[in-house]
Design a protein around this motif. Structure first.
Motif, mmCIF file in Angstrom:
data_model
loop_
_atom_site.group_PDB
_atom_site.id
_atom_site.type_symbol
_atom_site.label_atom_id
_atom_site.label_comp_id
_atom_site.label_asym_id
_atom_site.label_seq_id
_atom_site.Cartn_x
_atom_site.Cartn_y
_atom_site.Cartn_z
ATOM 1 N N LEU A 196 0.862 -1.303 0.086
ATOM 2 C CA LEU A 196 0.052 -0.035 -0.052
ATOM 3 C C LEU A 196 0.848 1.321 0.165
ATOM 4 C CD1 LEU A 196 0.053 1.218 3.165
ATOM 5 C CD2 LEU A 196 -1.442 -0.915 3.490
ATOM 6 N N SER A 197 0.425 2.179 -0.544
ATOM 7 C CA SER A 197 1.221 3.599 -0.681
ATOM 8 C C SER A 197 0.391 4.776 -0.314
ATOM 9 C CB SER A 197 1.773 3.415 -2.213
ATOM 10 O OG SER A 197 2.294 4.801 -2.507
ATOM 11 N N ASP A 198 1.031 5.395 0.323
ATOM 12 C CA ASP A 198 0.325 6.770 0.824
ATOM 13 C C ASP A 198 1.352 8.045 0.773
ATOM 14 O OD1 ASP A 198 -1.752 5.330 1.847
ATOM 15 O OD2 ASP A 198 -1.200 5.191 3.887
ATOM 16 N N ARG A 199 0.470 9.258 0.685
ATOM 17 C CA ARG A 199 1.230 10.441 0.653
ATOM 18 C C ARG A 199 1.258 11.247 1.846
ATOM 19 N NH1 ARG A 199 0.215 15.807 -1.188
ATOM 20 N NH2 ARG A 199 1.626 16.640 -2.393
ATOM 21 N N ILE A 200 2.194 11.627 2.498
ATOM 22 C CA ILE A 200 2.349 12.625 3.802
ATOM 23 C C ILE A 200 2.957 13.794 3.447
ATOM 24 C CG2 ILE A 200 3.297 12.449 5.935
ATOM 25 C CD1 ILE A 200 3.922 9.656 5.612
ATOM 26 N N HIS A 201 2.285 14.796 3.897
ATOM 27 C CA HIS A 201 2.495 16.277 3.651
ATOM 28 C C HIS A 201 2.491 16.798 5.267
ATOM 29 C CE1 HIS A 201 1.361 20.806 2.732
ATOM 30 N NE2 HIS A 201 2.791 20.368 2.906
ATOM 31 N N ILE A 202 3.787 17.697 5.529
ATOM 32 C CA ILE A 202 3.987 18.134 6.683
ATOM 33 C C ILE A 202 4.175 19.669 6.817
ATOM 34 C CG2 ILE A 202 5.041 18.133 9.042
ATOM 35 C CD1 ILE A 202 5.301 15.027 8.880
ATOM 36 N N ASP A 203 3.138 20.426 7.097
ATOM 37 C CA ASP A 203 3.323 22.018 7.090
ATOM 38 C C ASP A 203 3.752 22.713 8.450
ATOM 39 O OD1 ASP A 203 3.282 24.565 6.775
ATOM 40 O OD2 ASP A 203 1.035 24.603 6.045
ATOM 41 N N VAL A 204 5.317 23.074 8.448
ATOM 42 C CA VAL A 204 5.648 23.339 9.600
ATOM 43 C C VAL A 204 5.924 24.809 9.618
ATOM 44 C CG1 VAL A 204 7.754 23.445 11.162
ATOM 45 C CG2 VAL A 204 7.085 21.132 9.865
ATOM 46 N N ARG A 205 5.251 25.496 10.647
ATOM 47 C CA ARG A 205 5.299 27.220 10.638
ATOM 48 C C ARG A 205 6.106 27.540 11.851
ATOM 49 N NH1 ARG A 205 1.463 29.364 6.820
ATOM 50 N NH2 ARG A 205 0.638 27.396 5.717
ATOM 51 N N GLY A 206 6.805 28.704 11.772
ATOM 52 C CA GLY A 206 7.648 29.395 12.837
ATOM 53 C C GLY A 206 7.576 30.733 12.495
ATOM 54 N N VAL A 207 8.555 31.409 13.167
ATOM 55 C CA VAL A 207 8.624 32.753 13.187
ATOM 56 C C VAL A 207 9.958 33.228 12.335
ATOM 57 C CG1 VAL A 207 9.051 34.904 14.346
ATOM 58 C CG2 VAL A 207 7.524 33.009 15.307
ATOM 59 N N PRO A 208 10.079 33.831 11.187
ATOM 60 C CA PRO A 208 11.286 34.473 10.460
ATOM 61 C C PRO A 208 12.074 35.296 11.127
ATOM 62 C CG PRO A 208 9.195 35.188 9.657
ATOM 63 C CD PRO A 208 8.794 34.600 10.765
ATOM 64 N N GLY A 209 13.372 35.345 10.741
ATOM 65 C CA GLY A 209 14.334 36.014 11.143
ATOM 66 C C GLY A 209 15.685 36.209 10.401
ATOM 67 N N HIS A 210 16.595 36.930 11.137
ATOM 68 C CA HIS A 210 17.769 36.855 10.831
ATOM 69 C C HIS A 210 18.671 35.592 11.076
ATOM 70 C CE1 HIS A 210 21.880 38.176 9.440
ATOM 71 N NE2 HIS A 210 21.477 39.201 9.019
ATOM 72 N N ALA A 211 19.639 35.048 10.201
ATOM 73 C CA ALA A 211 20.251 33.731 10.624
ATOM 74 C C ALA A 211 21.146 34.207 11.942
ATOM 75 C CB ALA A 211 20.923 33.264 9.307
#
Length: 396
Positions: A196-211
């Motif tokens: 069997l074959s499934d598709r996984i999408h993970i959406d990760v949200r953070g806070v952007p800024g200078h490296a």
């Protein structure tokens, strides 16, 4: 009444006839290869298939059933009783070709790296052979050129649009060329043939800024890295090691500059397993773990889990019959039982879950595997495969 067939002699006859159209099949294959198209976009491909089928006397052609790019050829349409389907997929995948052949893909980033170009050419050759022997057919044969076989659910769309009922289908066959197996040998397996074959999408949200100021940000890339490690650890520590469960993340997208911590990271991956209960457990754990791990690092994350394909379940009785009729064609050493099912997903499962079906593998003995930029096929096998498909369709 259909004429009784002497298997050995008829197999040799079909192979001789297939060799006479080998140049045609090679030309078709190269045309398909040069102009590959992605799922549901197979317009040029469909046009080429219709052109060939329309030129074969005795083939009834239906275009656009359920999917605008589908093409279906029927031979022996007046024969009573249910039909046999022989299927080939039409779509290419997103791979930049690196074969260096003179007929390489003209479409940037798109390539027939799964062998569908050869499968279609073989099915067209099968159509010619069957049409030439239509008077010997025992039942109607439906030649299905199926769009969207690579993860987009073309077979699902057809089944849900009553393809099987419309064409009164009782059995389905599909032949796939497999580079890891010995050249010219057929491999079958009773029961579960693919994962069997499934598709996984993970959406990760953070806070952007200078490296240079990571303490002022919430880094979604770091969170994504922890998620990948945690998911792989879950598989090795929470799933029974006697069960098969594989997750691979093949696509990661994040950021626009090397010195900026981005706001978002996306992961795409796939699960492969044989037991639906394993799928149920893994899906539930991922959907529980991912938001919790992201929260621990002050971020947010969501999971979109798509169940693509069930396992291809080869019908036991039909496999036994193919093994029986295949020996005169392949010889005792040329037809084999596959030791273990494939971890590949295959949307042929939508057919096998509704009618007795068999997914077959033909070895090509090549160095490079499917989906690689340098993948190619041995064109010397085109005639042999077409003869086998025609032989199977006429002797089952």
């Amino acid at each position: 009444m259909a004429e009784k067939i002497d298997p050995s002699a008829f197999g040799a006859q079909l192979l001789a006839e297939a060799e006479k159209i080998a140049d045609d099949m090679q030309a078709w294959r190269r045309e398909f290869h040069q102009f590959p198209e992605l799922a549901f976009e197979e317009n040029i491909t469909a046009s080429k298939i219709r052109r060939v089928l329309d030129s074969i006397p005795g083939v009834e052609v239906t275009s656009g059933f359920a999917i605008s790019t589908s093409v279906i050829g029927v031979i022996g349409g007046d024969l009573p009783g249910p039909a046999l389907v022989v299927r080939a997929c039409m779509d290419a995948i997103e791979v930049e070709e690196a074969t260096g052949v003179s007929f390489a893909s003209c479409m940037p980033g798109v390539m027939h790296a799964s062998g569908h170009d050869a499968h279609m050419a073989v099915l067209l050759g099968t159509a010619k052979l069957l049409a030439a022997h239509a008077d010997r057919l025992k039942r109607k044969v439906v030649l299905l050129f199926q769009p969207a076989g690579e993860g987009r659910g073309g077979a699902k769309t057809l089944v849900e649009s009553n393809f099987l009922e419309k064409f009164n289908v009782s059995n389905c066959l599909a032949l796939s060329w497999w580079p890891e197996l010995p050249y010219g040998e057929l491999f079958l397996k009773k029961g579960v043939m693919t994962a069997l074959s499934d598709r996984i999408h993970i959406d990760v949200r953070g806070v952007p800024g200078h490296a240079a100021e990571p303490h002022m940000t919430v880094d979604p890339v770091t969170i994504a890295a922890h998620l990948i490690v945690a998911i792989q650890t879950m598989l090795s520590r929470e799933v029974d090691p006697r069960e098969t469960a594989l997750i691979s993340f093949g696509q990661i997208e994040s950021g626009f500059a090397y010195n900026v911590i981005p706001e978002q990271t996306n992961l795409w991956g796939t699960l492969r397993a044989f037991d639906p209960r394993t799928r149920d457990f893994v899906q539930k754990r991922i959907e529980t773990m991912v938001p919790g791990i992201a929260k621990a690092f002050r971020g947010l994350a969501s999971v979109e889990y798509t169940r693509n394909y069930a396992q291809v379940d080869n019908d036991t009785a039909l496999v036994a019959k193919i093994m029986e009729i295949g020996k005169p064609f392949f010889g005792d050493d040329g037809i084999n039982v596959l030791e273990r099912p494939l971890l590949s997903g295959e949307d042929f499962s939508y057919f096998s879950s509704h009618v007795p079906s068999v997914f077959m593998l033909m070895g090509t003995g090549l160095e490079y595997g499917l989906h690689q930029p340098v993948y190619d096929v041995p064109e010397s096998m085109l005639a042999f495969s077409a003869a086998w498909q025609a032989f199977a369709a006429m002797t089952l």
